[in-house]
Design a protein around this motif. Structure first.
Motif, PDB file in Angstrom:
ATOM      1  N   LYS A   2       0.829  -1.212   0.000  1.00  0.00           N
ATOM      2  CA  LYS A   2       0.000   0.000   0.000  1.00  0.00           C
ATOM      3  C   LYS A   2       0.863   1.262   0.000  1.00  0.00           C
ATOM      4  O   LYS A   2       0.369   2.357  -0.267  1.00  0.00           O
ATOM      5  CB  LYS A   2      -1.014  -0.007   1.142  1.00  0.00           C
ATOM      6  N   GLU A   3       2.148   1.107   0.289  1.00  0.00           N
ATOM      7  CA  GLU A   3       3.080   2.243   0.227  1.00  0.00           C
ATOM      8  C   GLU A   3       3.542   2.530  -1.216  1.00  0.00           C
ATOM      9  O   GLU A   3       4.158   3.556  -1.474  1.00  0.00           O
ATOM     10  CB  GLU A   3       4.353   1.963   1.054  1.00  0.00           C
ATOM     11  N   LEU A   4       3.296   1.574  -2.106  1.00  0.00           N
ATOM     12  CA  LEU A   4       3.767   1.733  -3.486  1.00  0.00           C
ATOM     13  C   LEU A   4       2.799   2.606  -4.263  1.00  0.00           C
ATOM     14  O   LEU A   4       1.599   2.328  -4.317  1.00  0.00           O
ATOM     15  CB  LEU A   4       3.866   0.350  -4.157  1.00  0.00           C
ATOM     16  N   ARG A   5       3.334   3.677  -4.863  1.00  0.00           N
ATOM     17  CA  ARG A   5       2.479   4.524  -5.705  1.00  0.00           C
ATOM     18  C   ARG A   5       2.122   3.767  -6.961  1.00  0.00           C
ATOM     19  O   ARG A   5       2.998   3.234  -7.640  1.00  0.00           O
ATOM     20  CB  ARG A   5       3.211   5.808  -6.076  1.00  0.00           C
ATOM     21  N   MET A   6       0.858   3.734  -7.273  1.00  0.00           N
ATOM     22  CA  MET A   6       0.394   2.961  -8.429  1.00  0.00           C
ATOM     23  C   MET A   6      -0.173   3.851  -9.543  1.00  0.00           C
ATOM     24  O   MET A   6      -0.481   3.343 -10.616  1.00  0.00           O
ATOM     25  CB  MET A   6      -0.679   1.948  -7.988  1.00  0.00           C
ATOM     26  N   HIS A   7      -0.288   5.164  -9.296  1.00  0.00           N
ATOM     27  CA  HIS A   7      -1.012   5.975 -10.278  1.00  0.00           C
ATOM     28  C   HIS A   7      -0.293   6.099 -11.614  1.00  0.00           C
ATOM     29  O   HIS A   7      -0.920   6.372 -12.635  1.00  0.00           O
ATOM     30  CB  HIS A   7      -1.347   7.369  -9.708  1.00  0.00           C
ATOM     31  N   LYS A   8       1.008   5.878 -11.634  1.00  0.00           N
ATOM     32  CA  LYS A   8       1.732   5.953 -12.913  1.00  0.00           C
ATOM     33  C   LYS A   8       1.865   4.600 -13.604  1.00  0.00           C
ATOM     34  O   LYS A   8       2.405   4.503 -14.702  1.00  0.00           O
ATOM     35  CB  LYS A   8       3.129   6.547 -12.688  1.00  0.00           C
ATOM     36  N   VAL A   9       1.438   3.541 -12.930  1.00  0.00           N
ATOM     37  CA  VAL A   9       1.593   2.192 -13.494  1.00  0.00           C
ATOM     38  C   VAL A   9       0.540   1.993 -14.588  1.00  0.00           C
ATOM     39  O   VAL A   9      -0.661   1.999 -14.320  1.00  0.00           O
ATOM     40  CB  VAL A   9       1.463   1.107 -12.404  1.00  0.00           C
ATOM     41  N   GLU A  10       1.042   1.827 -15.822  1.00  0.00           N
ATOM     42  CA  GLU A  10       0.131   1.789 -16.965  1.00  0.00           C
ATOM     43  C   GLU A  10      -0.421   0.384 -17.219  1.00  0.00           C
ATOM     44  O   GLU A  10      -1.526   0.230 -17.738  1.00  0.00           O
ATOM     45  CB  GLU A  10       0.901   2.275 -18.197  1.00  0.00           C
ATOM     46  N   ALA A  11       0.355  -0.633 -16.869  1.00  0.00           N
ATOM     47  CA  ALA A  11      -0.108  -2.015 -17.096  1.00  0.00           C
ATOM     48  C   ALA A  11       0.508  -2.918 -16.048  1.00  0.00           C
ATOM     49  O   ALA A  11       1.600  -2.645 -15.536  1.00  0.00           O
ATOM     50  CB  ALA A  11       0.288  -2.487 -18.490  1.00  0.00           C
ATOM     51  N   ILE A  12      -0.213  -3.982 -15.743  1.00  0.00           N
ATOM     52  CA  ILE A  12       0.255  -4.989 -14.787  1.00  0.00           C
ATOM     53  C   ILE A  12       0.293  -6.336 -15.508  1.00  0.00           C
ATOM     54  O   ILE A  12      -0.713  -6.745 -16.110  1.00  0.00           O
ATOM     55  CB  ILE A  12      -0.695  -5.069 -13.567  1.00  0.00           C
ATOM     56  N   PHE A  13       1.451  -6.975 -15.479  1.00  0.00           N
ATOM     57  CA  PHE A  13       1.600  -8.293 -16.097  1.00  0.00           C
ATOM     58  C   PHE A  13       1.694  -9.328 -14.986  1.00  0.00           C
ATOM     59  O   PHE A  13       2.614  -9.295 -14.171  1.00  0.00           O
ATOM     60  CB  PHE A  13       2.835  -8.326 -17.005  1.00  0.00           C
ATOM     61  N   ARG A  14       0.718 -10.238 -14.959  1.00  0.00           N
ATOM     62  CA  ARG A  14       0.708 -11.291 -13.952  1.00  0.00           C
ATOM     63  C   ARG A  14       1.435 -12.515 -14.490  1.00  0.00           C
ATOM     64  O   ARG A  14       1.475 -12.748 -15.684  1.00  0.00           O
ATOM     65  CB  ARG A  14      -0.733 -11.635 -13.566  1.00  0.00           C
ATOM     66  N   LYS A  15       1.992 -13.297 -13.557  1.00  0.00           N
ATOM     67  CA  LYS A  15       2.804 -14.458 -13.946  1.00  0.00           C
ATOM     68  C   LYS A  15       2.704 -15.520 -12.860  1.00  0.00           C
ATOM     69  O   LYS A  15       2.337 -15.215 -11.722  1.00  0.00           O
ATOM     70  CB  LYS A  15       4.257 -14.037 -14.147  1.00  0.00           C
ATOM     71  N   GLY A  16       3.055 -16.753 -13.231  1.00  0.00           N
ATOM     72  CA  GLY A  16       3.039 -17.839 -12.252  1.00  0.00           C
ATOM     73  C   GLY A  16       1.676 -18.490 -12.095  1.00  0.00           C
ATOM     74  O   GLY A  16       1.426 -19.155 -11.093  1.00  0.00           O
ATOM     75  N   MET A  17       0.796 -18.303 -13.073  1.00  0.00           N
ATOM     76  CA  MET A  17      -0.556 -18.868 -12.950  1.00  0.00           C
ATOM     77  C   MET A  17      -0.605 -20.357 -13.281  1.00  0.00           C
ATOM     78  O   MET A  17      -1.485 -21.058 -12.802  1.00  0.00           O
ATOM     79  CB  MET A  17      -1.542 -18.125 -13.869  1.00  0.00           C
ATOM     80  N   ASP A  18       0.290 -20.836 -14.140  1.00  0.00           N
ATOM     81  CA  ASP A  18       0.311 -22.264 -14.472  1.00  0.00           C
ATOM     82  C   ASP A  18       0.847 -23.030 -13.269  1.00  0.00           C
ATOM     83  O   ASP A  18       1.990 -22.807 -12.860  1.00  0.00           O
ATOM     84  CB  ASP A  18       1.208 -22.480 -15.703  1.00  0.00           C
ATOM     85  N   PRO A  19       0.033 -23.933 -12.680  1.00  0.00           N
ATOM     86  CA  PRO A  19       0.481 -24.613 -11.453  1.00  0.00           C
ATOM     87  C   PRO A  19       1.693 -25.518 -11.667  1.00  0.00           C
ATOM     88  O   PRO A  19       2.360 -25.865 -10.698  1.00  0.00           O
ATOM     89  CB  PRO A  19      -0.743 -25.437 -11.026  1.00  0.00           C
TER      90      PRO A  19
END
Ligand code: VGL
Ligand code: ZN
Length: 202
Positions: A93-110
Motif C-alpha cells: 500500500k506504500e507503493l504509488r500505483m497511479h503511474k503504473v500503466e499495465a500490470i503483467f501477472r505471472k506464475g498462474m500455471d500450477p
C-alpha cells in the motif's frame, strides 16, 4: 523510449510476508521517486494458484528451500506465497500505483514457475510483456523490485534476450541471497546489461 519495470513489489515479499526479502521495504521510497523520471511504468505481479508446484506444501516430505525437478528444471521449493486474491499477493500500500500503466501477472500455471515478467522458467509461454514494450517503442528497460536474485534477475536476462538494453537499479532492489545476486550481476553485465544506482537517474 525507456520504461521502468516494477517487479513483484507485493506484500508477501516484504517484511511480515510469507517470503519476505530482507530489508525489502527499503526500496519503496526510492521506487516511488524513480517513477517520476519515466514516461512508462509497468508492474509485474506474482499470481499463483493455491496448488502451485513451486510451493513446498505441494510436495510430500519436502521442506521449504529444498530443490526438486519440475518440468525438467531445477525448482526451489518456496513457502506458499502470492496466492491469487490474497492480501499477500497485493502490491504494497506504500507503493504509488497511479503511474503504473499495465500490470503483467505471472506464475498462474500450477506446473511451472515463472520468475521473469516475460516468460515462464521453461520459456514455453510469453506474458506478452516484450510485445507490449515494443508497441510503446521502448528500447531500454530499468528494473527495480523483488527479489534481486530471482524475479528481477530473470526479468533482466529475458529483457536482454528480447533485444532491450537492461539496467538493474541496484539500490531499488533487495536479494533473498546476496551471494546469489553477486553472481547474477556478473551474468547481466556479461550479457550486455548494466547495474546502476538510483542517483544516476534521480
Ligand atoms: C519470486 C521466488 C518465488 C520473486 C517469486 O519475485 O523474486 N521469488 N516467486
Ligand atoms: Zn512465486
Amino acid at each position: 523510449m525507456r520504461a521502468l519495470l516494477l517487479i513483484d513489489i507485493q506484500n508477501d515479499f516484504l517484511p511480515g510476508g510469507a517470503l519476505a526479502v530482507p530489508d525489502g521495504d527499503a526500496i519503496i521510497p526510492i521506487v516511488n521517486r524513480l517513477q517520476e523520471q519515466f514516461g512508462l511504468v509497468v508492474a509485474t505481479q506474482d499470481w499463483h494458484p493455491q496448488n502451485h508446484r513451486s510451493f513446498a506444501s505441494q510436495h510430500a516430505g519436502k521442506e521449504v528451500y529444498d530443490v526438486v525437478e519440475l518440468q525438467g528444471l531445477e525448482q526451489v521449493l518456496w513457502p506458499d506465497h502470492c496466492a491469487q486474491g490474497t492480501a499477500g499477493a497485493d502490491f504494497s500500500k506504500e507503493l504509488r500505483m497511479h503511474k503504473v500503466e499495465a500490470i503483467f501477472r505471472k506464475g498462474m500455471d500450477p506446473e511451472i514457475d515463472s520468475y521473469s515478467g516475460f516468460y515462464d522458467n521453461g520459456h514455453l509461454r510469453s506474458t506478452s510483456l516484450a510485445d507490449y514494450l515494443r508497441s510503446k517503442d521502448v528500447t531500454e528497460v530499468y528494473l527495480a523490485g523483488l527479489a534481486a536474485d530471482y524475479c528481477v534477475y530473470y526479468s533482466a536476462k529475458d529483457a536482454l534476450q528480447e533485444g532491450f538494453k537492461a539496467y538493474i537499479i541496484e539500490d531499488a532492489t533487495r536479494a533473498i541471497s546476496p551471494e546469489g545476486f553477486e553472481k547474477a550481476k556478473l551474468h547481466i553485465t556479461a550479457g550486455g546489461g548494466e547495474i546502476v544506482q538510483s542517483h544516476s537517474i534521480l
